[in-house]
Design an enzyme around this catalytic site. Structure first.
Site, PDB file in Angstrom:
ATOM      1  CB  THR A   1      -3.258   4.165   8.215  1.00 40.65           C
ATOM      2  OG1 THR A   1      -3.532   5.132   7.208  1.00 40.65           O
ATOM      3  CG2 THR A   1      -2.371   4.812   9.272  1.00 40.65           C
TER       4      THR A   1
ATOM      5  CB  ALA B   1      -0.925   0.011   1.210  1.00 40.02           C
ATOM      6  CG  PHE B   2      -0.808   5.337  -0.504  1.00 36.83           C
ATOM      7  CD1 PHE B   2      -0.564   6.607   0.015  1.00 36.83           C
ATOM      8  CD2 PHE B   2      -2.024   4.736  -0.224  1.00 36.83           C
ATOM      9  CE1 PHE B   2      -1.511   7.250   0.789  1.00 36.83           C
ATOM     10  CE2 PHE B   2      -2.973   5.374   0.543  1.00 36.83           C
ATOM     11  CZ  PHE B   2      -2.723   6.642   1.056  1.00 36.83           C
ATOM     12  CE  LYS B   3      -3.466   5.447   3.979  1.00 35.01           C
ATOM     13  NZ  LYS B   3      -4.648   5.354   4.837  1.00 35.01           N
ATOM     14  CG  ASP B   4       4.347  -0.125   2.749  1.00 35.62           C
ATOM     15  OD1 ASP B   4       4.069  -0.402   3.927  1.00 35.62           O
ATOM     16  OD2 ASP B   4       4.094  -0.873   1.796  1.00 35.62           O
TER      17      ASP B   4
END
Length: 431
Positions: A140, A105-108
């Site tokens: 998140t 996921a982009f939140k990494d």
């Protein structure tokens, strides 16, 4: 670099205090006093620079001299050690894949950068133990859990809504153990977020634990999301067309970071906030009146937010001027039915599998391009489709290949504590 509270400009902070405390004492979000313009030559030579060189230049002015260059580069290299490919889907439409990190996921990126920054400040000073308290509507939690796992001096407490995250998302935040605790809340994401905010205001709690937040309200989670847009521009600059980015938006931290990159000089012409049925910002652009409302559950659950925290930062970027905002920013909302239709259509016509969030981003981009000519569009693929396996497989009528890391995860035992209200959370934090 100095930061000020968006509730009170007189309250100032440096980068370290903004990261460690998360929110200002008046509970306002921190915002940088100045946004440094990068030279035109930097963007002209972007293809010749490595990813660490690009990100160092992008973030350096916001960190100042509070983290030495060598330590900052080390944090950066650990943050972005995976790919960020732009994949063309159809004529004038590409996707920026942000799901090649450890939790898909982009939140990494934001979680890893914040963990590195906070870990540095703990080692440097006498801060004692810090509790990272975070609410999640989906991705998140997993990204924060992975990013902070095993970081000395940090305990992580994650609140997530019961039965409102996918099975894989739940496994990612409930199976790690060590310094990670998952609290399963009988409610929705807004309830989780309200509890977190209340804890920060509770002097009995804050006198017992030093709290900080790892949601995108924290500058060290929010600002590194700029990196994606620099990487994408490096791959798209040869298009020689105006560029528009469509961003699946929930708490609006990701799209706000993109707007910060543009303020620094990155040549992006327009942003689209692609929303699901949680349409507060879409309605604001139509009416000029910002009216938060309870979130509704959708298949793109990471965007199920009824009062986006970071929208106040977007308004600040545009000087609270609605007409100015509309020149560089559009918003559209789409329900689950249309989202599933988009997943099916793109798979049937192009053989590309989107997750529900990416599908909303695709729809927002498609809508914008129907109304505007002369643009090349990119939507952000914010999560791997395997994270929403049941929805995606039912929609496309095919099996989705499951990465080895996820297959291993699904065999792990879930460990979470059930809570129903703020008193339950407070009791845990004081125990």
């Amino acid at each position: 670099m100095k930061y000020f509270s968006l509730n009170n400009k007189e309250h100032k902070s440096n980068f370290e205090n903004a990261v460690v405390n998360g929110l200002a004492p008046d509970k306002g979000l921190y915002f940088p006093e100045s946004i440094e313009q990068l030279p035109v030559s930097f963007f002209e030579n972007l293809e010749k620079l490595s990813k660490p060189e690009i990100t160092f230049e992008a973030i350096k002015s916001f960190v100042g001299n509070e983290i030495p260059d060598s330590a900052l580069i080390d944090i950066i290299e650990k943050t972005i050690d995976f790919d960020f490919p732009v994949v063309e889907i159809e004529n004038k439409i590409s996707t920026l894949e942000l799901f090649h990190g450890p939790t898909l996921a982009f939140k990494d990126v934001g979680a890893r950068f914040m963990a590195g920054s906070l870990g540095y400040f703990i080692k440097k000073g006498n801060l004692g133990n810090i509790t990272v308290l975070v609410a999640t509507s989906g991705d998140t939690g997993g990204a924060v859990a992975n990013g902070f796992l095993g970081v000395k001096g940090i305990d992580v407490v994650i609140l997530y809504p019961k039965a409102k995250v996918s099975d894989i998302q739940e496994k990612q935040l409930t199976t790690l153990g060590e310094n990670i605790t998952a609290l399963e809340v009988d409610g929705n994401f807004d309830d989780c977020q309200a509890m977190v905010k209340k804890a920060f205001l509770d002097k009995e709690v804050t006198s017992s634990r030093r709290l900080t937040s790892a949601n995108s309200i924290n500058v060290a989670r929010w600002l590194p999301q700029m990196f994606y847009y620099f990487f994408a521009y490096r791959q798209l600059s040869s298009k020689n067309e105006k560029l528009v980015f469509s961003v699946p938006s929930g708490n609006f931290g990701n799209i706000c970071a993109g707007m910060m990159a543009r303020k620094m000089g990155l040549p992006i012409d327009h942003f689209v906030a692609a929303n699901n049925s949680n349409d507060v910002v879409t309605n604001y652009l139509k009416s000029g009146e910002y009216l938060p409302k309870p979130s509704v559950q959708t298949i793109s659950n990471a965007m199920d937010v009824g009062d986006p925290s970071n929208f106040v930062r977007i308004l600040k970027i545009f000087n609270e001027d609605l007409s100015n905002l509309k020149e560089g920013f559009s918003a559209y909302s789409f329900d689950d039915k249309v989202t599933k239709q988009a997943i099916h259509k793109v798979y049937e016509e192009n053989g590309y599998v989107m997750d529900p969030h990416g599908a909303v981003g695709y729809l927002g981009l498609q809508k914008f391009l129907e109304e505007h000519t002369g643009y090349y569009g990119t939507f952000l693929g914010t999560a791997h489709p395997v994270k929403f396996l049941d929805t995606v497989e039912r929609t496309i009528g095919e099996k989705v290949e499951i990465p080895d890391s996820i297959q291993d995860l699904m065999h792990r035992q879930k460990k979470s504590l059930q809570i129903s209200n703020y008193e339950d959370l407070k009791g845990y934090l004081l125990s």
